[in-house]
Design a protein around this motif. Structure first.
Motif, mmCIF file in Angstrom:
data_model
loop_
_atom_site.group_PDB
_atom_site.id
_atom_site.type_symbol
_atom_site.label_atom_id
_atom_site.label_comp_id
_atom_site.label_asym_id
_atom_site.label_seq_id
_atom_site.Cartn_x
_atom_site.Cartn_y
_atom_site.Cartn_z
ATOM 1 N N ARG A 109 0.843 -1.205 0.000
ATOM 2 C CA ARG A 109 0.000 0.000 0.000
ATOM 3 C C ARG A 109 0.879 1.257 0.000
ATOM 4 N NH1 ARG A 109 -4.875 -1.880 0.025
ATOM 5 N NH2 ARG A 109 -5.629 0.223 -0.347
ATOM 6 N N ALA A 110 1.946 1.230 0.817
ATOM 7 C CA ALA A 110 2.832 2.399 0.877
ATOM 8 C C ALA A 110 3.519 2.598 -0.468
ATOM 9 C CB ALA A 110 3.866 2.205 1.979
ATOM 10 N N PHE A 111 3.915 1.494 -1.096
ATOM 11 C CA PHE A 111 4.620 1.539 -2.384
ATOM 12 C C PHE A 111 3.764 2.212 -3.463
ATOM 13 C CE2 PHE A 111 5.447 -0.857 -6.415
ATOM 14 C CZ PHE A 111 6.715 -0.365 -6.680
ATOM 15 N N LEU A 112 2.436 2.026 -3.388
ATOM 16 C CA LEU A 112 1.562 2.519 -4.463
ATOM 17 C C LEU A 112 0.882 3.864 -4.162
ATOM 18 C CD1 LEU A 112 -0.112 -0.882 -5.449
ATOM 19 C CD2 LEU A 112 1.695 0.334 -6.690
ATOM 20 N N LEU A 113 1.108 4.379 -2.948
ATOM 21 C CA LEU A 113 0.369 5.579 -2.535
ATOM 22 C C LEU A 113 0.675 6.809 -3.403
ATOM 23 C CD1 LEU A 113 -1.715 6.426 -0.465
ATOM 24 C CD2 LEU A 113 0.136 6.987 1.118
ATOM 25 N N ASP A 114 1.969 7.081 -3.618
ATOM 26 C CA ASP A 114 2.335 8.292 -4.366
ATOM 27 C C ASP A 114 1.868 8.233 -5.814
ATOM 28 O OD1 ASP A 114 3.378 9.547 -2.261
ATOM 29 O OD2 ASP A 114 5.486 9.125 -2.714
ATOM 30 N N THR A 115 1.914 7.034 -6.396
ATOM 31 C CA THR A 115 1.460 6.879 -7.789
ATOM 32 C C THR A 115 0.035 7.404 -7.903
ATOM 33 O OG1 THR A 115 2.792 4.882 -7.910
ATOM 34 C CG2 THR A 115 1.126 5.135 -9.627
ATOM 35 N N GLN A 116 -0.792 7.086 -6.914
ATOM 36 C CA GLN A 116 -2.190 7.507 -6.950
ATOM 37 C C GLN A 116 -2.319 9.015 -6.678
ATOM 38 O OE1 GLN A 116 -4.681 4.295 -4.784
ATOM 39 N NE2 GLN A 116 -2.576 3.881 -4.174
ATOM 40 N N ARG A 117 -1.633 9.488 -5.635
ATOM 41 C CA ARG A 117 -1.766 10.908 -5.265
ATOM 42 C C ARG A 117 -1.226 11.830 -6.356
ATOM 43 N NH1 ARG A 117 -0.327 10.487 1.149
ATOM 44 N NH2 ARG A 117 -2.434 9.877 1.788
ATOM 45 N N ASN A 118 -0.131 11.407 -7.011
ATOM 46 C CA ASN A 118 0.484 12.266 -8.027
ATOM 47 C C ASN A 118 -0.466 12.574 -9.176
ATOM 48 O OD1 ASN A 118 2.802 12.589 -6.625
ATOM 49 N ND2 ASN A 118 3.917 10.942 -7.665
ATOM 50 N N VAL A 119 -1.265 11.571 -9.586
ATOM 51 C CA VAL A 119 -2.186 11.813 -10.707
ATOM 52 C C VAL A 119 -3.193 12.897 -10.313
ATOM 53 C CG1 VAL A 119 -3.756 10.765 -12.368
ATOM 54 C CG2 VAL A 119 -2.087 9.332 -11.236
ATOM 55 N N ALA A 120 -3.635 12.863 -9.065
ATOM 56 C CA ALA A 120 -4.677 13.790 -8.626
ATOM 57 C C ALA A 120 -4.151 15.206 -8.385
ATOM 58 C CB ALA A 120 -5.337 13.258 -7.357
ATOM 59 N N LYS A 121 -2.808 15.349 -8.311
ATOM 60 C CA LYS A 121 -2.237 16.680 -8.066
ATOM 61 C C LYS A 121 -2.465 17.607 -9.246
ATOM 62 C CE LYS A 121 1.392 15.780 -4.786
ATOM 63 N NZ LYS A 121 2.708 15.204 -4.756
ATOM 64 N N SER A 122 -2.325 17.068 -10.458
ATOM 65 C CA SER A 122 -2.353 17.956 -11.619
ATOM 66 C C SER A 122 -3.549 17.724 -12.548
ATOM 67 C CB SER A 122 -1.043 17.813 -12.397
ATOM 68 O OG SER A 122 -0.689 16.462 -12.478
ATOM 69 N N ASN A 123 -4.448 16.798 -12.186
ATOM 70 C CA ASN A 123 -5.609 16.537 -13.048
ATOM 71 C C ASN A 123 -6.885 16.487 -12.201
ATOM 72 O OD1 ASN A 123 -4.105 15.449 -15.607
ATOM 73 N ND2 ASN A 123 -3.233 14.315 -13.890
ATOM 74 N N SER A 124 -8.005 16.876 -12.800
ATOM 75 C CA SER A 124 -9.290 16.593 -12.167
ATOM 76 C C SER A 124 -9.545 15.107 -12.382
ATOM 77 C CB SER A 124 -10.404 17.411 -12.817
ATOM 78 O OG SER A 124 -10.332 18.748 -12.364
ATOM 79 N N VAL A 125 -9.790 14.393 -11.293
ATOM 80 C CA VAL A 125 -9.886 12.933 -11.405
ATOM 81 C C VAL A 125 -11.164 12.386 -10.779
ATOM 82 C CG1 VAL A 125 -7.388 12.498 -11.378
ATOM 83 C CG2 VAL A 125 -8.646 12.559 -9.208
ATOM 84 N N ILE A 126 -11.596 11.274 -11.342
ATOM 85 C CA ILE A 126 -12.524 10.401 -10.621
ATOM 86 C C ILE A 126 -11.698 9.154 -10.367
ATOM 87 C CG2 ILE A 126 -14.626 9.041 -10.642
ATOM 88 C CD1 ILE A 126 -15.984 11.046 -12.280
ATOM 89 N N MET A 127 -11.398 8.896 -9.107
ATOM 90 C CA MET A 127 -10.515 7.778 -8.755
ATOM 91 C C MET A 127 -11.326 6.733 -8.027
ATOM 92 S SD MET A 127 -6.932 8.127 -6.653
ATOM 93 C CE MET A 127 -6.072 9.107 -7.855
ATOM 94 N N ASP A 128 -11.253 5.477 -8.475
ATOM 95 C CA ASP A 128 -12.008 4.451 -7.757
ATOM 96 C C ASP A 128 -11.091 3.427 -7.120
ATOM 97 O OD1 ASP A 128 -11.596 2.069 -9.238
ATOM 98 O OD2 ASP A 128 -13.275 2.469 -10.566
ATOM 99 N N GLY A 129 -11.562 2.865 -5.999
ATOM 100 C CA GLY A 129 -10.759 1.881 -5.272
ATOM 101 C C GLY A 129 -11.460 1.434 -4.011
ATOM 102 N N ARG A 130 -10.667 1.230 -2.949
ATOM 103 C CA ARG A 130 -11.242 0.783 -1.677
ATOM 104 C C ARG A 130 -11.015 1.801 -0.562
ATOM 105 N NH1 ARG A 130 -11.822 -2.279 -5.196
ATOM 106 N NH2 ARG A 130 -12.250 -4.508 -5.197
#
Ligand code: DC
Length: 225
Positions: A109-130
């Motif tokens: 989970r820690a390994f993948l956290l930044d990958t997810q947050r980085n996308v949301a920094k510069s784009n309007s996102v709809i992000m799905d998950g748990r």
């Protein structure tokens, strides 16, 4: 710079998150981010190396070697492992089950956290998950918890698998889904749960079109769009 919005959609397997979120994102011109894909990619790498889910030290040792990347082509998300597009391979049921197991590991989970947050920094996102509304984007502008009964979700997933030419039975799909929900909801770290400020949307009785309309209504109302 234009304001970027973040929309978090969480819920159990087969609730229709990806189909609905993808359609809603296209409607709003937001980037759709399927976070399950990156957990599936780690799971795929684990399976390929012949590592068992309980061999957590081996999984921890593998993580620094993995290059997991998300990219979008014509609005469609592609997932890469070390430069290879694995978007299709990660959809197999054995990868689903392994993803649910490896995603319980704090290191993964820690390994993948930044990958997810980085996308949301510069784009309007709809992000799905748990855990998008609870952990990844706790300050999301809109949070939706999407659910449906296990039976309805298993039927929807069975249709998807049949469309891929697979011959899984309803009973197998339902059993797999109930096991996966249990694991996802009961893990110690970032379990699947509705964020306090999330809107609950149960789509058991709604068609796909009605569900998408309901999601868009919630988002537009909250964002004033
Ligand atoms: O959404 P999905 O079925 O593609 O997700 C596969 C597995 O990945 C799921 O069983 C739990 C895990 N997952 C997670 O723990 N956190 C997320 N944000 C997304 C998925």
């Amino acid at each position: 710079m234009n304001k970027v919005y973040s929309i978090a959609i969480d819920g159990p397997a087969g609730a229709g998150k990806s189909t609905m979120a993808r359609r809603a994102a296209a409607e709003l011109n937001f980037v759709y981010v399927d976070t399950g894909a990156i957990y599936r990619t780690v799971a795929y790498a684990v399976i390929k190396r012949g590592i068992l889910p309980e061999e957590t030290e081996k999984i921890d040792a593998l993580l620094p070697e993995l290059r997991v990347k998300l990219a979008w082509k014509d609005g469609v998300q592609h997932t890469y492992l070390g430069g290879a597009d694995v978007s299709k391979k990660i959809r197999l049921p054995e990868v689903s089950s392994m993803a649910s197991k490896v995603s319980a590991l704090p290191s993964v989970r820690a390994f993948l956290l930044d990958t997810q947050r980085n996308v949301a920094k510069s784009n309007s996102v709809i992000m799905d998950g748990r855990d998008i509304g609870t952990v990844v984007l706790p300050n999301a502008d809109v949070k939706i918890y999407l659910s449906a009964s296990a039976e309805v979700r298993a039927k929807r997933r069975l249709l998807e698998l049949q469309e891929q030419g697979r011959s899984d039975t309803y009973e197998d799909v339902l059993k797999d889904m109930i096991e996966r929900d249990y694991r996802d909801m009961h893990r110690e770290i970032a379990p699947l749960k509705q964020a306090d400020d999330a809107v609950l949307l149960d789509t058991s009785e709604l068609s796909l079109e009605e569900s998408i309309e309901a999601i868009l209504r919630i988002i537009r109302e909250k964002l004033g769009l």
